[in-house]
Design an enzyme around this catalytic site. Structure first.
Site, PDB file in Angstrom:
ATOM      1  N   LYS A  30       0.842  -1.205   0.000  1.00 51.42           N
ATOM      2  CA  LYS A  30       0.000   0.000   0.000  1.00 51.42           C
ATOM      3  C   LYS A  30       0.873   1.250   0.000  1.00 51.42           C
ATOM      4  CE  LYS A  30      -3.841  -2.458   2.084  1.00 51.42           C
ATOM      5  NZ  LYS A  30      -4.468  -2.976   3.311  1.00 51.42           N
ATOM      6  N   ASP A  66     -11.755   2.553   3.925  1.00 51.33           N
ATOM      7  CA  ASP A  66     -12.084   1.136   3.756  1.00 51.33           C
ATOM      8  C   ASP A  66     -13.581   0.946   3.511  1.00 51.33           C
ATOM      9  OD1 ASP A  66     -10.113  -0.739   3.609  1.00 51.33           O
ATOM     10  OD2 ASP A  66      -9.849  -0.966   5.770  1.00 51.33           O
ATOM     11  N   GLN A  77      -4.928  -1.988   9.502  1.00 50.76           N
ATOM     12  CA  GLN A  77      -4.689  -3.288   8.859  1.00 50.76           C
ATOM     13  C   GLN A  77      -5.264  -4.402   9.734  1.00 50.76           C
ATOM     14  OE1 GLN A  77      -3.226  -3.798   5.737  1.00 50.76           O
ATOM     15  NE2 GLN A  77      -3.954  -5.885   6.058  1.00 50.76           N
TER      16      GLN A  77
END
Lengths: 347, 347
Positions: free
Chosen positions: B107, B174, B151
């Site tokens: 990422k 997200d 995460q």
């Protein structure tokens, strides 16, 4: 005919519910179908099912709703005794639409019948959005109010989304807040409230012991207030769900695969015999007025499903009126009660 | 074979994407399939499709993701020039799981490649939930941060729901906040962010000009992060959606009705040829390691769909790897960019 999706009844005692139609469930010619009560203390209703070829069992929403109201009344009085709290529902009505006034009056009456306090404010059509928001804010802070309901539709000069979002999520007994809907959609999360009409549909299936897990379910219509939450509820109960809507190219073919059909589109008699798999269970949410010269009112109410055809092929069906309709208010009372219980940590 | 659900291509210029498999779309023996770009300024990719009997077009997620990253890079530099703001993504990693560390590194790299600032904090496995919440709170208030990503999985002593709910909804790139999911489910509402993997699936269909409206879609799997939001997205685009899951009694039969299949269950090669309608489009989200002695790593990655069989009957399919995988990070960058744009009122 039907590859019955009913569980075997566990009890066959007590009250005989009158059904307007003879009943056939499964291959037996005479059997009893139990209407379950969620409260172990209250009596178990049962339906005496006398066989007539090709005629579905009628799911009697009026009787189930009555039973639920009785259960709620018991709970309300228990709560009052134990913690001195009476659940309260506040209803906000803006304008003078006759249908809205009737709905609000019915909700008020239903509250009275179970011992729930009802507060009501009727604002003039030309009220400002701010005035409505002020009332909501007052009810949000009022410890005697456990549920707040804004009667829709609002006058066109108001932003419905703003108004509904102002209701505190802990008092959103309509269950329409997006946070509630999000939790309804997510596995492992639970909404504070489930919208009343789809909740009533599922409650009917439960009370009639109709198994949902693993069944094919088709929801016709994808509205925010019925179709969409009904599909999410069925999926939460492990049905395999398909949603049919105005853009579906072959709704008949897909609906014919369903063990359970929930229709909520507002199209009189749209679902015909050919749409229905033999033995399917039908929950008809539609309430559509159609011309009827033989009626003194000049019209009658029919569902989305052609009832006369459906009873020939379905194993069970809700009538219109008297099916899902009465369940909606019963679920509103249930949401109000459970809100009061949660706020006061009762049970 | 296929009653093609592709729109006719409108342009056939530019770059030839190399596909690992020959391509057949529809009945013609040689045609071009356009890969659309959402940005009118950037070039239009196209796939030269040479005919081989019974072989699906490969949907090249790697190439599409690369194109999207190029588009994002252009937008990022435009934004920097116009308003002096560089989008920023903060990633919180707790513990020392190797796979999580790899994801976070990827990422970070992806951010760098498009000019997005990446901030990273790596907390030890035995951190307290409060420490994580403190970092989230700091990023919530930091004007240089436009997206916050925690995460997963978190260490087992932390409450994942508490941690995720702490992220400000305006920075929830997200898209997992229940308020976002609720808005995704509701007609007339729009989520601030759509979860990256299902968004990537739909983006692949769009870029390949695959029509969704009115099509039968089957989503296999109902997880909060892929299956459920994928079904909601397909329905928003007017597909008729069925969700198949572990409790579905006849998944093969239902899947075979689909024009579009999105599979996200994590079962290697579960979807066989007999599950697939000729001409269907397959988006395979599964990434499953299976033993492979011929590989130096001792394993290879396969999807939920048996690729070798599917290419014989589908009209288009995503490979594993190289299909949906690269799209997830591209969508994360897109969400971060659009968050920065929204916060700074740019465009």
């Amino acid at each position: 005919m039907s590859s019955s999706i009913f569980n075997p009844p566990s009890s066959t005692t007590a009250l005989l519910l009158r059904s307007r139609h003879p009943v056939l469930v499964g291959p037996t010619s005479l059997r009893f179908l139990t209407v379950r009560s969620s409260s172990p203390s209250s009596r178990v209703l049962s339906v005496a099912a006398s066989a007539t070829e090709e005629s579905a069992m009628v799911i009697d929403g009026k009787a189930v709703a009555k039973q639920i109201r009785e259960e709620i009344a018991v709970e309300v009085s228990k709560m009052k005794e134990a913690v001195g709290v009476i659940p309260g529902l506040a209803v906000i009505l803006v304008g003078d639409r006759k249908d809205s006034a009737t709905y609000v009056r019915n909700k008020k009456k239903a509250c009275e019948s179970v011992g729930i306090n009802s507060l009501e404010v009727n604002l003039p059509e030309d009220s400002t959005e701010e005035e409505v928001l002020n009332y909501i804010s007052g009810y949000n802070d009022d410890p005697a109010v456990h549920g707040i309901l804004v009667q829709l539709p609002l006058p066109s000069h108001m932003n419905e989304q703003n108004v509904l979002n102002a209701v505190r999520i802990e008092k959103d007994v309509d269950g329409f807040h997006p946070l509630n809907i999000g939790r309804l959609a997510m596995r492992g999360r639970d909404p504070l409230f489930v919208p009343c009409t789809p909740k009533g549909c599922i409650e009917l299936l439960h009370r009639y012991d109709i198994s949902i897990k693993g069944k094919r379910a088709v929801v016709i219509g994808r509205s925010n207030i019925v179709g969409m939450p009904a599909a999410l509820l069925l999926q939460r109960e492990d049905a395999t769900v398909s949603v049919v809507h105005s853009r579906t190219s072959n709704p008949e073919e897909i609906t014919r695969q369903a063990d359970i059909i929930i229709s909520a589109v507002g199209q009189p008699n749209m679902v015909r015999k050919s749409w229905i798999k033999p033995g399917a269970v039908i929950i008809d949410v539609g309430i559509n007025p159609v011309d009827d010269p033989s009626s003194s009112r000049g019209y009658k109410l029919v569902g989305d499903v052609c009832y006369e055809e459906a009873i020939q092929v379905a194993s069970a069906i809700t009538p219109v009126p008297g099916g899902v309709g009465p369940m909606t208010i019963a679920m509103l009372l249930q949401n109000t009660l459970s809100s009061a219980k949660r706020i006061h940590g009762f049970e």
